[in-house]
Design a protein around this motif. Sequence first.
Motif, short mmCIF file in Angstrom:
data_model
loop_
_atom_site.label_atom_id
_atom_site.label_comp_id
_atom_site.label_asym_id
_atom_site.label_seq_id
_atom_site.Cartn_x
_atom_site.Cartn_y
_atom_site.Cartn_z
N LYS A 186 1.25 47.50 -63.73
CA LYS A 186 1.06 46.45 -62.72
C LYS A 186 -0.21 46.68 -61.89
CE LYS A 186 4.99 43.93 -63.22
NZ LYS A 186 5.03 42.51 -63.58
N THR A 187 -0.90 47.79 -62.12
CA THR A 187 -2.14 48.06 -61.37
C THR A 187 -3.32 47.45 -62.11
OG1 THR A 187 -2.11 50.18 -62.51
CG2 THR A 187 -1.40 50.17 -60.21
N ALA A 188 -4.45 47.31 -61.41
CA ALA A 188 -5.63 46.68 -62.00
C ALA A 188 -6.21 47.55 -63.11
CB ALA A 188 -6.68 46.44 -60.91
N GLN A 189 -6.76 46.91 -64.13
CA GLN A 189 -7.36 47.62 -65.26
C GLN A 189 -8.78 47.09 -65.50
OE1 GLN A 189 -4.49 48.16 -68.67
NE2 GLN A 189 -3.22 46.75 -67.48
N ASP A 190 -9.71 48.04 -65.67
CA ASP A 190 -11.11 47.67 -65.88
C ASP A 190 -11.50 47.78 -67.35
OD1 ASP A 190 -11.33 47.33 -63.21
OD2 ASP A 190 -12.84 48.89 -62.85
N VAL A 191 -12.41 46.93 -67.76
CA VAL A 191 -13.00 46.98 -69.09
C VAL A 191 -14.52 46.95 -68.89
CG1 VAL A 191 -13.01 45.96 -71.37
CG2 VAL A 191 -11.19 45.35 -69.76
N ALA A 192 -15.21 47.96 -69.37
CA ALA A 192 -16.67 47.97 -69.21
C ALA A 192 -17.34 47.30 -70.39
CB ALA A 192 -17.15 49.42 -69.09
N CYS A 193 -18.59 46.80 -70.16
CA CYS A 193 -19.36 46.27 -71.29
C CYS A 193 -20.84 46.63 -71.10
CB CYS A 193 -19.16 44.76 -71.44
SG CYS A 193 -19.90 43.78 -70.13
N GLU A 194 -21.61 46.52 -72.16
CA GLU A 194 -23.06 46.66 -72.03
C GLU A 194 -23.53 45.56 -71.09
OE1 GLU A 194 -25.12 48.94 -73.34
OE2 GLU A 194 -23.28 49.93 -74.01
N PRO A 195 -24.48 45.87 -70.16
CA PRO A 195 -24.92 44.84 -69.23
C PRO A 195 -25.44 43.60 -69.99
CG PRO A 195 -25.76 46.98 -68.58
CD PRO A 195 -25.13 47.17 -69.91
N VAL A 196 -25.00 42.44 -69.54
CA VAL A 196 -25.41 41.20 -70.21
C VAL A 196 -25.59 40.13 -69.15
CG1 VAL A 196 -22.96 40.80 -70.75
CG2 VAL A 196 -24.69 39.45 -71.92
N ARG A 197 -26.63 39.27 -69.33
CA ARG A 197 -26.92 38.22 -68.35
C ARG A 197 -26.21 36.94 -68.76
NH1 ARG A 197 -29.17 38.91 -63.52
NH2 ARG A 197 -30.42 37.01 -63.68
N GLY A 198 -25.77 36.17 -67.75
CA GLY A 198 -25.14 34.89 -68.06
C GLY A 198 -24.42 34.34 -66.84
N ARG A 199 -24.10 33.04 -66.85
CA ARG A 199 -23.43 32.41 -65.71
C ARG A 199 -21.94 32.18 -65.97
NH1 ARG A 199 -25.11 26.99 -62.23
NH2 ARG A 199 -23.03 26.76 -61.32
N TYR A 200 -21.57 32.11 -67.25
CA TYR A 200 -20.18 31.75 -67.57
C TYR A 200 -19.48 32.88 -68.34
CZ TYR A 200 -21.83 27.18 -66.19
OH TYR A 200 -22.37 26.15 -65.49
N VAL A 201 -18.20 33.07 -68.00
CA VAL A 201 -17.39 34.07 -68.70
C VAL A 201 -16.21 33.37 -69.37
CG1 VAL A 201 -15.80 36.01 -68.34
CG2 VAL A 201 -18.02 35.99 -67.18
N LEU A 202 -16.01 33.69 -70.63
CA LEU A 202 -14.81 33.21 -71.33
C LEU A 202 -13.84 34.39 -71.49
CD1 LEU A 202 -13.14 31.24 -73.20
CD2 LEU A 202 -14.46 32.17 -75.09
N VAL A 203 -12.62 34.19 -71.00
CA VAL A 203 -11.56 35.19 -71.20
C VAL A 203 -10.66 34.63 -72.29
CG1 VAL A 203 -9.70 36.46 -70.09
CG2 VAL A 203 -11.66 35.69 -68.73
N ARG A 204 -10.51 35.39 -73.35
CA ARG A 204 -9.74 34.91 -74.49
C ARG A 204 -8.57 35.86 -74.70
NH1 ARG A 204 -10.64 34.02 -80.26
NH2 ARG A 204 -10.03 31.84 -80.55
N ILE A 205 -7.33 35.34 -74.61
CA ILE A 205 -6.14 36.19 -74.68
C ILE A 205 -5.48 36.00 -76.04
CG2 ILE A 205 -3.88 36.63 -73.63
CD1 ILE A 205 -5.41 35.30 -71.08
N LEU A 206 -5.34 37.10 -76.75
CA LEU A 206 -4.88 37.02 -78.14
C LEU A 206 -3.41 37.35 -78.30
CD1 LEU A 206 -7.96 38.89 -79.67
CD2 LEU A 206 -7.67 36.43 -79.37
N SER A 207 -2.86 38.12 -77.35
CA SER A 207 -1.44 38.46 -77.46
C SER A 207 -0.90 38.88 -76.10
CB SER A 207 -1.22 39.57 -78.49
OG SER A 207 -1.80 40.77 -78.01
N GLY A 208 0.42 38.89 -76.00
CA GLY A 208 1.07 39.26 -74.74
C GLY A 208 1.88 40.53 -74.90
N ILE A 209 2.11 41.20 -73.78
CA ILE A 209 2.87 42.47 -73.75
C ILE A 209 4.29 42.30 -74.30
CG2 ILE A 209 4.04 44.00 -72.07
CD1 ILE A 209 1.19 44.89 -72.37
#
Length: 635
Positions: free
Chosen positions: A596-619
Amino acid sequence: MTSTRRAFLRQLAGAGALAAAPGVSRAAPAQRRKPNIIYIMSDELGYYELSCMGNPHIKTPNVDRMAAEGVRFTQALAGASVCAPTRCCLMTGKHAGHTSVRANDGGTPLREGEETVASVLKRAGYATGGFGKWGCGGRGSTGVPEKHGFDLFVGYYDQVHAHSYYPPYIVRNSEEMVLPGNRGGSTGKTYSHYVIFDEAKKFIRANKDRPFFCYLPVTPPHGMFDIPDDDPAWALYKDKEWAGEAARYAAMVTMVDRQVGEVFALLKELGVDENTIVFFCGDNGGNDYFRTGDRPRGFLGPNVDPKTGKAFRGHKGNLYEGGLRIPMIVYWPGTIRPGRVSDFLWYFPDVLPTLAELAGATAPKDIDGISIVPELLGEAAAGRKQTPHEFLYWEYGSQTAVRMGLWKAIQPGKGKDWELYDLSKDLQEENNLAAQHADVLAKLKAVAEREHEPARPGTFHDRDIHQKDRRAKYGDSQPQAAGKVNAMPEKGLIPRAECKVVRASSESTGNRKLARLVLDGDPNSHWHTNFQGTAATHPHELVIDLGAERTVRGFRYLARQDAGWNGAVKDGEFYVSDDPKRFDKVAAKTTFRKVKTAQDVACEPVRGRYVLVRILSGITGGPWASIAELGVIGE
Ligand SMILES: [Ca+2]
Ligand SMILES: [Ca+2]
């Protein structure tokens, strides 16, 4: 007919338990006692969710045997298409145009003094017990069961309370009955349904020497799909790789089936099996749970005939046949002819007058139901012919339906056109004949206009106690209650006030679990994908506008903070782009943990204005997605 059975029916008729035919004087009272009545109703069980109906997944050997040795009805219909209204029809003998409980909010009460099956049977000398989900009045209201004829009621008064099998307490004649070790939601040590069912068996045992009415509106398989891992029924399904929680649901049905067998065994042990009539049914039409691409009507197919593939139109919540068709089996060894299948058309308002006739009691005058005793026991035993219904009537919200013989008229919503179906040829309700048979439709519409009266529900004298029961669904397992909500750390995030959700593949508008709640800064609020009607399935998507072009270095996710896990994300992908409609390259891909606590995901730095979050499965393996808070790491 065996001679034993003939003698039995003579005795029964002699007891005055059955009404005499018009013009025939009632036989003198004899020694034989009135029959015990057990009415088992499984919340949500669909018409085709029994193995005797050909369901390939669910095992129900005891109910199958009940059908083989009793009578199974193909056209016994629910009083309404959802929990509380249908229970009110069942209890009061009235159709949904006359009942007091027409809302399905969970606690709407019967009015003071309203007669029920229990009050009628109690006056006829019956011990009356109810065990399960009441739904006809929350605690602190005029509708509580002990004010409506029940000597004892153990279970849930409010339907929200009934969603949890591990609440800190259940209710026994308006008193709290503590369930040790329970924290609400799916967390605890005492499975409420075991306690409730044990109370029912105790009641039967305690009243074996007098006529009793045991009403068992059991909650399984409705609510959270919980069954203890050591329940024998779970062993049959635990390895099944079925959609969503279909295996849990199936196990809950098999558990209820086992308990039906336990009831029969108990009746035999007490020597009252031949003097007890047992009903088994569902409460409303099947809910098409666990839909998948290849099984759009639900993995277990509650409304789909497994033999023909033909399906009832609609499902729980609407008034097409899928909302009203329920399993209904009646068993009375030695009295009901075994192995019969009856097409007789009847519905829940008929239960009160039927049970009253079996008990030799008088039903109230202002009911809508008819007694089906001649159909159940045979016209000879009943001493009269079975009268059919002139019409059947349903309403729920802005939907109305009328059945008259083979005809069914339905107005599926406010301002919508009436439709007319010939169910003798079109059980799937596909061929609307409203234009061809305007005269028939006019006749059925006139019935609808005549039969609707505005609902007059009862009242509450203590709303706090009722609200307490509703909160008990989550008990102290609900982080809000215990103050254990995890905050979303803001450190390193692009200010979320500058971000907004510009697209969501789905959101649950019915309970306001909207997509924008992932950015509202409140961990208590969450987005949930649509699960009403046809549940949206994976992949689920959100597009977030960061307000300007940014450098993105990662993502942060906070799971829903109530006790539930439905929709909590397992596998997810993140994309960054300059175009809200075009996302080509995955910036990060991850599998989240069940925390239930926050979880981070790092990525290579990338420029852009829009983020797409795509969820493929549930717990939980279900088709949904839910997120309390989202953040984009960067600047
Ligand atoms: Ca139900
Ligand atoms: Ca939120």
